[in-house]
Design a protein around this motif. Structure first.
Motif, PDB file in Angstrom:
ATOM      1  N   GLY A  20       0.776  -1.226   0.000  1.00  0.00           N
ATOM      2  CA  GLY A  20       0.000   0.000   0.000  1.00  0.00           C
ATOM      3  C   GLY A  20       0.809   1.278   0.000  1.00  0.00           C
ATOM      4  N   TRP A  21       2.097   1.217   0.288  1.00  0.00           N
ATOM      5  CA  TRP A  21       2.952   2.410   0.318  1.00  0.00           C
ATOM      6  C   TRP A  21       3.708   2.545  -1.002  1.00  0.00           C
ATOM      7  N   THR A  22       3.913   3.784  -1.435  1.00  0.00           N
ATOM      8  CA  THR A  22       4.660   4.025  -2.669  1.00  0.00           C
ATOM      9  C   THR A  22       6.033   3.367  -2.604  1.00  0.00           C
ATOM     10  N   ALA A  23       6.403   2.700  -3.690  1.00  0.00           N
ATOM     11  CA  ALA A  23       7.704   2.039  -3.759  1.00  0.00           C
ATOM     12  C   ALA A  23       8.802   3.060  -4.035  1.00  0.00           C
ATOM     13  N   TRP A  24       9.760   3.140  -3.158  1.00  0.00           N
ATOM     14  CA  TRP A  24      11.019   3.849  -3.394  1.00  0.00           C
ATOM     15  C   TRP A  24      12.081   3.049  -2.670  1.00  0.00           C
ATOM     16  N   TRP A  25      13.333   3.476  -2.740  1.00  0.00           N
ATOM     17  CA  TRP A  25      14.379   2.585  -2.251  1.00  0.00           C
ATOM     18  C   TRP A  25      14.226   2.252  -0.780  1.00  0.00           C
ATOM     19  N   MET A  26      13.634   3.168   0.012  1.00  0.00           N
ATOM     20  CA  MET A  26      13.471   2.918   1.441  1.00  0.00           C
ATOM     21  C   MET A  26      12.309   1.969   1.753  1.00  0.00           C
ATOM     22  N   THR A  27      11.560   1.551   0.752  1.00  0.00           N
ATOM     23  CA  THR A  27      10.533   0.534   0.975  1.00  0.00           C
ATOM     24  C   THR A  27      10.823  -0.750   0.211  1.00  0.00           C
ATOM     25  N   VAL A  28      11.911  -0.773  -0.575  1.00  0.00           N
ATOM     26  CA  VAL A  28      12.213  -1.948  -1.394  1.00  0.00           C
ATOM     27  C   VAL A  28      13.519  -2.622  -0.964  1.00  0.00           C
ATOM     28  N   ALA A  29      14.635  -1.880  -0.882  1.00  0.00           N
ATOM     29  CA  ALA A  29      15.921  -2.471  -0.499  1.00  0.00           C
ATOM     30  C   ALA A  29      15.806  -3.057   0.911  1.00  0.00           C
ATOM     31  N   TYR A 156      14.058 -11.023   3.484  1.00  0.00           N
ATOM     32  CA  TYR A 156      13.815  -9.625   3.851  1.00  0.00           C
ATOM     33  C   TYR A 156      13.438  -8.776   2.635  1.00  0.00           C
ATOM     34  N   HIS A 157      13.678  -9.300   1.458  1.00  0.00           N
ATOM     35  CA  HIS A 157      13.118  -8.708   0.241  1.00  0.00           C
ATOM     36  C   HIS A 157      11.762  -9.353   0.021  1.00  0.00           C
ATOM     37  N   LYS A 158      10.708  -8.543  -0.155  1.00  0.00           N
ATOM     38  CA  LYS A 158       9.355  -9.075  -0.097  1.00  0.00           C
ATOM     39  C   LYS A 158       8.546  -8.760  -1.365  1.00  0.00           C
ATOM     40  N   PRO A 159       8.862  -9.430  -2.466  1.00  0.00           N
ATOM     41  CA  PRO A 159       8.079  -9.202  -3.689  1.00  0.00           C
ATOM     42  C   PRO A 159       6.615  -9.585  -3.539  1.00  0.00           C
ATOM     43  N   GLN A 160       6.295 -10.453  -2.558  1.00  0.00           N
ATOM     44  CA  GLN A 160       4.899 -10.852  -2.356  1.00  0.00           C
ATOM     45  C   GLN A 160       4.041  -9.702  -1.830  1.00  0.00           C
ATOM     46  N   LEU A 161       4.672  -8.614  -1.370  1.00  0.00           N
ATOM     47  CA  LEU A 161       3.930  -7.445  -0.897  1.00  0.00           C
ATOM     48  C   LEU A 161       3.820  -6.368  -1.979  1.00  0.00           C
ATOM     49  N   GLN A 162       4.369  -6.629  -3.151  1.00  0.00           N
ATOM     50  CA  GLN A 162       4.409  -5.622  -4.203  1.00  0.00           C
ATOM     51  C   GLN A 162       3.155  -5.689  -5.067  1.00  0.00           C
ATOM     52  N   SER A 163       2.747  -4.541  -5.566  1.00  0.00           N
ATOM     53  CA  SER A 163       1.598  -4.468  -6.467  1.00  0.00           C
ATOM     54  C   SER A 163       1.711  -3.219  -7.325  1.00  0.00           C
ATOM     55  N   LEU A 164       0.914  -3.156  -8.373  1.00  0.00           N
ATOM     56  CA  LEU A 164       0.773  -1.960  -9.196  1.00  0.00           C
ATOM     57  C   LEU A 164      -0.658  -1.460  -9.053  1.00  0.00           C
ATOM     58  N   ARG A 165      -0.801  -0.192  -8.700  1.00  0.00           N
ATOM     59  CA  ARG A 165      -2.126   0.417  -8.587  1.00  0.00           C
ATOM     60  C   ARG A 165      -2.384   1.247  -9.838  1.00  0.00           C
ATOM     61  N   LEU A 166      -3.369   0.857 -10.622  1.00  0.00           N
ATOM     62  CA  LEU A 166      -3.773   1.606 -11.811  1.00  0.00           C
ATOM     63  C   LEU A 166      -4.921   2.521 -11.414  1.00  0.00           C
ATOM     64  N   LEU A 167      -4.784   3.801 -11.706  1.00  0.00           N
ATOM     65  CA  LEU A 167      -5.801   4.765 -11.299  1.00  0.00           C
ATOM     66  C   LEU A 167      -5.870   5.915 -12.276  1.00  0.00           C
ATOM     67  N   PRO A 168      -7.053   6.506 -12.440  1.00  0.00           N
ATOM     68  CA  PRO A 168      -7.149   7.730 -13.244  1.00  0.00           C
ATOM     69  C   PRO A 168      -6.612   8.903 -12.432  1.00  0.00           C
ATOM     70  N   LEU A 169      -5.637   9.619 -12.987  1.00  0.00           N
ATOM     71  CA  LEU A 169      -5.042  10.754 -12.282  1.00  0.00           C
ATOM     72  C   LEU A 169      -5.944  11.971 -12.460  1.00  0.00           C
ATOM     73  N   GLU A 170      -6.595  12.378 -11.390  1.00  0.00           N
ATOM     74  CA  GLU A 170      -7.519  13.506 -11.472  1.00  0.00           C
ATOM     75  C   GLU A 170      -6.783  14.830 -11.534  1.00  0.00           C
ATOM     76  N   SER A 171      -5.750  14.982 -10.725  1.00  0.00           N
ATOM     77  CA  SER A 171      -4.945  16.203 -10.708  1.00  0.00           C
ATOM     78  C   SER A 171      -3.566  15.848 -10.191  1.00  0.00           C
TER      79      SER A 171
END
Length: 532
Positions: A20-29, A156-171
């Motif tokens: 649920g949190w945006t993926a960046w290096w501090m949530t992936v490495a 400690y690397h957790k690809p099972q928690l990864q997802s892609l959220r597709l959404l219409p960007l309103e602004s």
């Protein structure tokens, strides 16, 4: 009758998430993610649940921009509570690793004074065993070196928690803030549970240039799409743009916003610090989006890991087009000095070049060179690199957020490479505190008074002018100023014209022009055609 072909609509944003949190290096490495979930994400959600109304109100207060407030409406606190519980259950091993690392590092500093470290391995807590090396520097300061490759394989690397959220960007302002607010499901969104390394992701993003039938897209996304009505609002039948290769005698630089630039030279395409945005349904500032980029990007360059320079959403979307991903070399002695190369491999990249200082890659009648980058990290030794791109006799320096604290760096650059005619440089003179995004990496016990003057800043006017003088520049492009609205979910709202960084930018441009240099502040999509 031919089938209707579809690609992702220009307004479709695809956000990579880790639980649920945006993926960046501090949530992936693995190690940074373990520390971050323990010391940042879980405490933040717990604080929100104590006062959802306060967090929701404070997150919308422009005066508190950059604060740690969860921007979720109070009536959805139950969903936040459920997310907190899920994180505590699924990342309990990361929390134990972080607790063990923090406790042991503190103990090690008190215990190890220069004697052999061999007996101390018996004191290692279970979560660290087999994953660390105990070492000294040359003045007998002990530290724990994490074996990052082992950590990726140890769970400690957790690809099972990864997802892609597709959404219409309103602004541009509608995306949750990267550091403080997780994504909750909204109507019209699709959550595709898929590891970032999966080849299926590229099959979806290939439709940016090669539209496919609806059945193909359903097959790619599998159970995430149960009805065509879920997917169709995120698609378009409009054909993609046709890319026209640049054939000018000199290089063309297409500035795409913030620190992102596309260099085109003799059939070669180089994309620097790729951060590309969807187009909001409500309109907004003009931008180039994914189907308008070249079908082949020979080199994508990453200067450093701050998420306004290393954007996982953009990298995944362009992965199948990128020939070589070029990243700076890490040293691996600090727990937060993770390997961008290993991270890239975990994102499914096969061809990753890790360049050290003054290593280079040949181009047709040119060269791509890694050069020193000081600044923007508050004196923390994490992987970073600026780049010089040589196109014929023309040389371009993409200095990112560099600052000039040592003239000799740029004097040596001129001696090694010759005159660098064109410089792309930032003027962030204030900078965030050095712990703004990295607090989780620091031990609790330290003298914060001594740290007060450590900022993640770039060059001021005097330092910027020295860089230009020392490398022999004739053109300055002031960039990476955080002005484009699509950067808001990463670095906050664009700054006002009277903000310190903007005033400093004005001074730098005026002084450079007074010295006879061409000087311009870049904003939005701009084409720059340089001499051959």
């Amino acid at each position: 009758m031919s089938e209707t072909l579809y690609r992702l609509a220009d307004h479709t944003c695809v956000a990579p998430l880790v639980q649920g949190w945006t993926a960046w290096w501090m949530t992936v490495a693995p190690v940074p993610a373990s520390l971050h979930v323990h010391k940042a994400q879980l405490p933040l959600l717990q604080a929100y649940l104590q006062s959802p109304e306060f967090h929701a109100r404070a997150s919308k207060d422009a005066a508190l921009s950059g604060g740690t407030f969860v921007g979720i409406a109070p009536e959805r606190a139950g969903e936040v509570k459920a997310l907190l519980q899920q994180m505590q259950e699924s990342q309990v091993d990361r929390v134990r690793l972080a607790e063990a690392l923090e406790e042991f590092q503190g103990w090690l500093v008190e215990e190890a004074k220069g004697q052999s470290l061999e007996p101390l391995y018996e004191k290692l807590p279970e979560p660290l065993r087999g994953l660390v090396e105990l070492s000294y520097d040359y003045i007998n300061r002990p530290f724990v070196r994490m074996m990052e490759g082992a950590l990726y394989r140890a769970g400690y690397h957790k690809p099972q928690l990864q997802s892609l959220r597709l959404l219409p960007l309103e602004s541009d302002a509608s995306r949750p803030h990267l550091f403080t607010t997780p994504y909750l499901m909204e109507p019209g969104q699709i959550d595709w549970a898929v590891p970032f390394s999966e080849e299926r992701i590229s099959r979806l993003f290939e439709t940016d240039l090669s539209p496919r039938p609806l059945g193909h897209l359903r097959d790619v996304m599998g159970p995430a799409v149960t009805r065509d009505e879920q997917l169709l609002p995120l698609l378009t039948e409009a054909p993609p743009s046709r890319y026209t290769p640049w054939e000018g005698p000199g290089p063309r630089v297409r500035y795409l916003g913030h620190a992102c630039a596309l260099v085109e030279w003799k059939g070669i395409t180089i994309l620097v610090d790729p951060v590309i945005s969807a187009r909001p349904t409500s309109g907004g500032m003009q931008r180039l989006t994914f189907h308008e980029l070249p079908p082949r990007i020979d080199y994508a360059l990453i200067t450093h890991s701050h998420p306004d320079h290393l954007a996982i959403d953009t990298l995944l979307r362009l992965r199948h087009r990128i020939g070589q991903l070029v990243v700076p070399r890490c040293n691996g002695f600090l727990v937060g000095d993770y390997s961008p190369k290993r991270l890239a491999h975990s994102l499914g990249f096969q061809n990753v070049l890790e360049l050290d200082t003054y290593e280079s890659v040949p181009l047709p009648d040119g060269e791509l060179i890694s050069v020193p980058f000081l600044g923007e990290h508050g004196d923390i030794g994490h992987a970073k690199s600026s780049y010089v791109v040589r196109t014929g006799k023309q040389q371009l320096l993409f200095a990112a957020d560099s600052m000039c604290v040592d003239d000799a760096i740029y004097r040596h650059m001129r001696q090694n490479l010759g005159p660098i005619q064109t410089v792309f440089m930032n003027t962030e003179i204030e900078g965030a505190p050095h712990t703004w995004t990295l607090e989780a990496l620091f031990p609790k016990k330290r003298d914060r008074k001594l740290e007060k003057n450590r900022r993640c800043r770039g060059s001021n006017t005097g330092e910027g002018l020295r860089i230009l003088e020392l490398v022999g520049a004739s053109k300055l492009y002031n960039y990476a100023m955080g002005l484009e609205p699509w950067m808001e979910h990463i670095i906050g709202p664009p700054c006002a014209p009277d903000a310190p960084r903007m005033k400093e930018s004005d001074r730098l441009l005026a002084e450079a022009r007074a010295r006879g240099l061409g000087a311009e502040r870049l904003y939005g999509v701009t084409d720059l055609v340089l001499e051959s």
